[in-house]
Motif scaffolding. Structure first.
Motif, mmCIF file in Angstrom:
data_model
loop_
_atom_site.group_PDB
_atom_site.id
_atom_site.type_symbol
_atom_site.label_atom_id
_atom_site.label_comp_id
_atom_site.label_asym_id
_atom_site.label_seq_id
_atom_site.Cartn_x
_atom_site.Cartn_y
_atom_site.Cartn_z
ATOM 1 N N LEU A 119 39.361 45.713 38.238
ATOM 2 C CA LEU A 119 37.999 45.178 38.200
ATOM 3 C C LEU A 119 37.025 46.227 37.660
ATOM 4 N N SER A 156 39.439 39.561 39.502
ATOM 5 C CA SER A 156 40.649 40.314 39.163
ATOM 6 C C SER A 156 41.774 39.945 40.118
ATOM 7 N N THR A 168 33.220 39.393 37.306
ATOM 8 C CA THR A 168 34.643 39.386 36.974
ATOM 9 C C THR A 168 35.461 39.049 38.217
ATOM 10 N N TYR A 198 31.515 44.118 45.299
ATOM 11 C CA TYR A 198 32.807 43.442 45.211
ATOM 12 C C TYR A 198 33.166 42.859 46.570
#
Length: 531
Positions: A308, A326, A324, A380
């Motif tokens: 990521l 991942s 994103t 994240y």
């Protein structure tokens, strides 16, 4: 406010002696020094040896002609960085004498200190164990003023504000290599206002502008209605004084008013935080502590997290934003990265890289974390958070300086926040900055921002929640920060943001194709036979 100590009284006496010896070869006049007392070196260490070499180098280069010089000495971890700045209107000889005096005195003023700044009437000298070059430094801020009041303060303040505004523009213009400007303006038939502004030449024009505007904006709070004022900041300084016209400005020290009395005021930030042990003014991190949300070193989640970050590094900087995903279930990692839209692509990439390293250090093995700093934001999680508002976790910071008129300030601030909230929510970049006038001297600078995955409606909702928190955290203060996971705001009475870069030019419309060629010589006139 700092009480005048015996050492400061001695400084005042030195200033008075200096003023009585105008026109003679006077010694440099000490004003103040600052030793943060955060890091120390030991006697006979490599750092001490490098510091002495550095100070010697600064002294020997004090007649280079432009009144500014920086240098380094030694190798890591004992490197010393130093610089001096002489007042822009002093001679090379005066500059040299001041730097030599400052170099000797600072070792006594700040013994065994790795960081120090000392101010004289004629120069400023500073050194550090970390690089200070081309970096705007706004603390400590030292304010000095004459205790005598000015007549007609309203008219004087307007004249001072207009004069300082022009000087700041001149000093920060591309034509001003020395970042220095002076001006005089008639106040009455017998009184003239003399003003001076200066930045260290190593900082950018925009940073010089921010530094000077902040210093100018502080004048009403520290020195309103006084006959003279001086603001000393490591990266810039200014002075303004009212003198009778019989005194010649070229031979009168720029800060003659110091002979009456010195009052000092340091601006510091009081930070209140929740959930984490420490926070800087414009940054925070949060690591979720639930054991079920931890990963183990070497597992698939960690591998996906690293992928990521690699994706962020390549995809984020061009647009300053990227989301994103991942990996595969059950080890999916959802990530978002966003940079300040005013910074360059390369600076964005550097910030992303540094943040990805820092968040792993501060939140080891956490499956959910968020990190925000001045220039970029990284988040994240093991579950999707895209397009969802998270404003319940909030962090606050504000300066301890009070505004002079809270009612007017709050009215102007409220209007500014409302306008910026509307603008930020309507923009694709979810970012807005603005300025509103407060007084002749002071402006309020504001910045609001959301993560760019939010809709306009959700961005507006998030900003509304943190704007409503301003009275709880920062009421009556000259600045404030409210930071949440999905949005943030900041306001100050000095410039702290860069302007957005201009949009790229629109592509030129394609030129129409040339007309088709006609066979034959187009430059030959033809006629029919018999014509």
């Amino acid at each position: 406010m700092i009480i005048i100590t015996p050492s400061l009284r001695a400084s005042v006496l030195l200033l008075m002696v200096y003023l009585l010896t105008l026109g003679s070869d006077a010694l440099p006049t000490y004003v103040y020094h600052d030793c943060p007392d955060t890091t120390h070196y030991t006697l006979n260490s490599s750092y001490q040896a490098n510091l002495r070499i550095l100070l010697s180098s600064l002294s020997s280069n004090a007649t280079v002609g432009n009144g500014f010089y920086n240098a380094t000495s030694g190798r890591n971890p004992d490197t010393v960085y130093g610089l001096f700045l002489c007042r822009g209107d002093v001679t090379d000889d005066v500059c040299r004498d001041c730097v030599e005096t400052a170099s000797k005195g600072v070792l006594e003023q700040c013994p065994n200190q790795k960081v120090a700044t000392t101010w004289f009437e004629e120069c400023m000298l500073r050194y550090s164990d970390k690089s200070i070059f081309s970096i705007m430094q706004e603390v400590p801020a030292l304010y000095l003023y004459n205790i005598k009041n000015i007549s007609e303060p309203s008219r004087f303040n307007q004249l001072l504000a207009d004069t300082m505004e022009g000087l700041a523009t001149r000093a920060t213009s591309s034509q001003s290599r020395r970042k220095f400007a002076t001006e005089e303006a008639n106040f009455t038939r017998f009184q003239t206002l003399y003003c001076l502004v200066q930045c260290t030449p190593d900082i950018s024009g925009s940073d010089c502008n921010r530094c000077l505007r902040g210093a100018i904006g502080a004048l009403p709070s520290c020195c309103g209605g006084k006959q003279g004022a001086r603001v000393l900041i490591p990266s810039c300084n200014l002075s303004a004084l009212d003198l009778v016209v019989s005194l010649q400005p070229l031979i009168v020290p720029a800060y003659q008013f110091l002979s009456d009395s010195i009052h000092l005021l340091f601006l510091t930030y009081l930070v209140v935080l929740f959930h984490i042990p420490s926070i800087t003014v414009n940054a925070f991190e949060h690591c979720f502590d639930s054991q079920s949300q931890n990963y183990t070193s070497g597992d698939k989640f960690e591998t996906n997290l690293k992928h990521l970050f690699n994706s962020f590094y390549t995809k984020g900087p061009p647009t300053r934003f990227n989301t994103t995903i991942s990996g595969d279930t059950p080890d999916l990692v959802y990530g978002l990265v966003q940079c300040d839209p005013t910074i360059s692509e390369e600076d964005c990439r550097s910030c992303m890289n540094a943040s990805s390293i820092e968040i792993l250090q501060k939140c080891p093995n956490r499956k959910q974390a968020v990190l925000r700093n001045d220039n970029c934001y990284l988040r994240y999680s093991d579950s999707s958070f895209f397009s969802q508002v998270e404003a319940s976790l909030r962090f606050y910071a504000w300066p301890i300086q009070n505004v002079s008129d809270p009612l007017v300030f709050n009215q102007q601030l409220g209007a500014l926040m409302d306008n910026l909230s509307t603008t930020a929510a309507s923009r694709e970049i979810k970012y807005a900055t603005g300025i509103t006038n407060l007084t002749d001297f002071e402006k309020i600078y504001g910045l609001l921002q959301c993560t760019r995955d939010l809709s306009g409606k959700d961005c507006s909702s998030c900003l509304g929640q943190i704007i409503s928190d301003i009275p709880r955290c920062c009421d009556g203060m000259t600045g404030g920060n409210v930071l949440s996971v999905s949005c943030n705001l900041r306001y100050e009475i000095y410039p702290f943001f860069e302007n957005l870069p201009p949009p790229p030019p629109s592509p030129l419309e394609a030129s129409p194709p040339p007309p088709p060629q006609i066979e034959g010589d187009q430059n030959t006139n033809k006629t029919e036979n018999g014509a």
